[in-house]
Design an enzyme around this catalytic site. Structure first.
Site, mmCIF file in Angstrom:
data_model
loop_
_atom_site.group_PDB
_atom_site.id
_atom_site.type_symbol
_atom_site.label_atom_id
_atom_site.label_comp_id
_atom_site.label_asym_id
_atom_site.label_seq_id
_atom_site.Cartn_x
_atom_site.Cartn_y
_atom_site.Cartn_z
ATOM 1 N N THR A 138 63.941 25.608 25.599
ATOM 2 C CA THR A 138 63.929 25.954 24.171
ATOM 3 C C THR A 138 65.117 26.860 23.838
ATOM 4 O OG1 THR A 138 61.540 25.736 24.150
ATOM 5 C CG2 THR A 138 62.503 27.018 22.354
ATOM 6 N N LYS B 116 56.908 30.578 35.350
ATOM 7 C CA LYS B 116 57.880 29.610 34.796
ATOM 8 C C LYS B 116 59.124 29.600 35.683
ATOM 9 C CE LYS B 116 60.325 28.151 30.627
ATOM 10 N NZ LYS B 116 59.999 26.737 30.793
ATOM 11 N N THR C 234 55.908 16.200 29.140
ATOM 12 C CA THR C 234 56.484 16.624 30.421
ATOM 13 C C THR C 234 57.987 16.807 30.281
ATOM 14 O OG1 THR C 234 54.777 15.352 31.521
ATOM 15 C CG2 THR C 234 56.696 15.922 32.852
ATOM 16 N N THR C 235 58.522 17.828 30.964
ATOM 17 C CA THR C 235 59.969 18.045 30.962
ATOM 18 C C THR C 235 60.534 17.637 32.328
ATOM 19 O OG1 THR C 235 59.573 20.333 31.625
ATOM 20 C CG2 THR C 235 59.836 19.922 29.280
ATOM 21 N N GLU D 273 47.296 9.593 41.396
ATOM 22 C CA GLU D 273 47.493 8.326 40.668
ATOM 23 C C GLU D 273 48.888 8.238 40.039
ATOM 24 O OE1 GLU D 273 44.880 10.417 39.736
ATOM 25 O OE2 GLU D 273 43.282 9.418 40.861
ATOM 26 N N ASN E 71 59.010 20.657 23.446
ATOM 27 C CA ASN E 71 58.249 21.774 22.852
ATOM 28 C C ASN E 71 57.529 21.247 21.615
ATOM 29 O OD1 ASN E 71 57.393 24.113 21.461
ATOM 30 N ND2 ASN E 71 58.872 25.298 22.637
ATOM 31 N N HIS F 216 59.175 34.755 29.463
ATOM 32 C CA HIS F 216 58.016 33.904 29.762
ATOM 33 C C HIS F 216 57.246 34.504 30.946
ATOM 34 C CE1 HIS F 216 60.031 30.694 27.425
ATOM 35 N NE2 HIS F 216 58.842 30.132 27.350
ATOM 36 N N HIS F 217 56.050 33.943 31.170
ATOM 37 C CA HIS F 217 55.212 34.307 32.318
ATOM 38 C C HIS F 217 55.961 34.114 33.643
ATOM 39 C CE1 HIS F 217 54.616 29.960 33.036
ATOM 40 N NE2 HIS F 217 54.612 29.886 31.719
HETATM 41 N N1 LIG Z 1 56.249 19.704 25.517
HETATM 42 C C1 LIG Z 1 55.618 20.876 25.479
HETATM 43 O O1 LIG Z 1 55.314 21.430 24.396
HETATM 44 C C2 LIG Z 1 55.231 21.515 26.795
HETATM 45 C C3 LIG Z 1 54.431 22.659 26.809
HETATM 46 C C4 LIG Z 1 54.016 23.168 28.060
HETATM 47 C C5 LIG Z 1 54.395 22.527 29.235
HETATM 48 N N2 LIG Z 1 55.206 21.428 29.161
HETATM 49 C C6 LIG Z 1 55.562 20.649 30.371
HETATM 50 O O2 LIG Z 1 54.407 19.904 30.750
HETATM 51 C C7 LIG Z 1 54.399 19.683 32.164
HETATM 52 C C8 LIG Z 1 53.054 20.113 32.761
HETATM 53 O O3 LIG Z 1 52.859 21.492 32.528
HETATM 54 P P1 LIG Z 1 51.521 22.225 33.069
HETATM 55 O O4 LIG Z 1 51.719 23.650 32.722
HETATM 56 O O5 LIG Z 1 50.298 21.501 32.636
HETATM 57 O O6 LIG Z 1 51.704 22.020 34.659
HETATM 58 P P2 LIG Z 1 50.600 22.120 35.806
HETATM 59 O O7 LIG Z 1 49.477 22.998 35.419
HETATM 60 O O8 LIG Z 1 51.367 22.457 37.058
HETATM 61 O O9 LIG Z 1 50.019 20.605 35.923
HETATM 62 C C9 LIG Z 1 50.864 19.552 36.373
HETATM 63 C C10 LIG Z 1 50.071 18.262 36.516
HETATM 64 O O10 LIG Z 1 50.985 17.273 37.027
HETATM 65 C C11 LIG Z 1 50.544 16.792 38.308
HETATM 66 N N3 LIG Z 1 51.703 16.743 39.219
HETATM 67 C C12 LIG Z 1 52.315 17.768 39.847
HETATM 68 N N4 LIG Z 1 53.354 17.313 40.588
HETATM 69 C C13 LIG Z 1 53.381 15.982 40.424
HETATM 70 C C14 LIG Z 1 54.228 14.936 40.917
HETATM 71 N N5 LIG Z 1 55.262 15.175 41.743
HETATM 72 N N6 LIG Z 1 53.977 13.657 40.522
HETATM 73 C C15 LIG Z 1 52.957 13.398 39.706
HETATM 74 N N7 LIG Z 1 52.127 14.347 39.195
HETATM 75 C C16 LIG Z 1 52.347 15.616 39.544
HETATM 76 C C17 LIG Z 1 49.514 17.800 38.812
HETATM 77 O O11 LIG Z 1 48.606 17.062 39.621
HETATM 78 P P3 LIG Z 1 47.336 17.754 40.372
HETATM 79 O O12 LIG Z 1 46.358 18.013 39.251
HETATM 80 O O13 LIG Z 1 46.852 16.705 41.318
HETATM 81 O O14 LIG Z 1 47.875 18.997 40.998
HETATM 82 C C18 LIG Z 1 48.901 18.311 37.514
HETATM 83 O O15 LIG Z 1 47.873 17.444 37.074
HETATM 84 C C19 LIG Z 1 55.623 20.443 32.696
HETATM 85 O O16 LIG Z 1 56.686 19.511 32.802
HETATM 86 C C20 LIG Z 1 55.932 21.469 31.606
HETATM 87 O O17 LIG Z 1 57.299 21.841 31.557
HETATM 88 C C21 LIG Z 1 55.621 20.918 27.968
#
Ligand SMILES: NC(=O)c1ccc[n+]([C@@H]2O[C@H](COP(=O)([O-])OP(=O)(O)OC[C@H]3O[C@@H](n4cnc5c(N)ncnc54)[C@H](OP(=O)(O)O)[C@@H]3O)[C@@H](O)[C@H]2O)c1
Length: 244
Positions: A148, A141, A79-80, A35, A105, A137-138
């Protein structure tokens, strides 16, 4: 209960869902990659949604915001990787008189870490202390150094510490994220460290931001509003034992 939509249902989206009820939210809609960013947008499922939290992938953010801003759904974007679309995202929100909080963050502790490092950097700017900055980090990453760590080095420079800062990164195991800044002289060493214990702090920060942005208009950076958000009363239904 406030009706919440999750944009991205990966590691962070699922954790936000786990924590949502304690913050007074009911998860009413979940969007995954099928979506997110789709060219054809059906607004019907968005009726009755109060706020949305985006933890997805950088490229989809601009499309999502341009689709949702006209519906008046306030957004929190964790999202980043969308800095190239920053101006378009801001224009979409301001043009629709919407509300959005973004941040790389959402941990409260990291904001305190930045301030503590900035204070040390300011005090040591005119001395002969040398500095280093390190993160681990893990292994999943992808980016290194972390956003950060880049930000902490920027904060040191902004505080007047103009000497080079030696930067290093490691990737191993399941470590949620450790950041360390050190200052060293002939006399002593000063170390300032932030250790994330889990991703819960990010999820709770995003949920607090979602509560705060309800009914507000504007384009807000987490680092500018986190103190006000942290000081706001917690939702009455929140279980203190679950708070991060
Ligand atoms: N701001 C903060 O404090 C913070 C903390 C942690 C992470 N983050 C950021 O948050 C984001 C998500 O992290 P996560 O660890 O949850 O990642 P994740 O487990 O890989 O989940 C990513 C989600 O995005 C969807 N997705 C992947 N590629 C896509 C694309 N090209 N277009 C649209 N949707 C897409 C995936 O869809 P499917 O479910 O269909 O695979 C999944 O639902 C990253 O950018 C990360 O850097 C920010």
């Amino acid at each position: 209960m406030t009706r919440l939509a999750l944009l991205g249902y990966g590691k962070m989206g699922r954790l936000v869902e786990e924590r949502a009820r304690a913050h007074g939210f009911e998860v009413a809609l979940r969007w995954r990659s099928a979506e997110l960013g789709a060219a054809r947008f059906d607004p019907a499922p968005w009726r009755g949604i109060d706020v949305a939290i985006d933890f997805s992938a950088g490229p989809s953010v601009v499309t999502t915001v341009e689709q949702l801003a006209p519906l008046g759904v306030p957004l929190v974007v964790g999202t980043t990787g969308w800095s190239g679309d920053f101006e378009r995202v801001r224009a979409a929100i301001l043009g629709a008189q919407g509300g959005l909080v973004y941040g790389a963050n959402f941990s409260l502790g990291v904001q305190v870490f930045y301030r503590t490092v900035a204070a040390a950097a300011r005090l040591l700017a005119a001395t002969d202390y040398e500095a280093w900055a390190y993160e681990i980090h893990h292994q999943a990453k992808k980016d290194a150094p972390s956003g950060t760590l880049k930000e902490v080095v920027r904060v040191m420079s902004e505080a007047g510490f103009s000497r080079p800062v030696d930067v290093a990164s490691n990737r191993a195991g399941a470590i949620p994220g450790t950041h360390l800044v050190g200052f060293d002289s002939d006399a002593d060493t000063i170390r300032i460290e932030h250790i994330a214990r889990s991703r819960v702090g990010f999820a709770d920060g995003a949920l607090r931001a979602a509560r705060w942005v309800l009914g507000r208009q504007g384009f807000f950076a987490w680092q500018d509003v986190w103190e006000e958000i942290a000081a706001a009363p917690r939702h009455p239904s929140s279980d203190p034992s679950l708070e991060g």
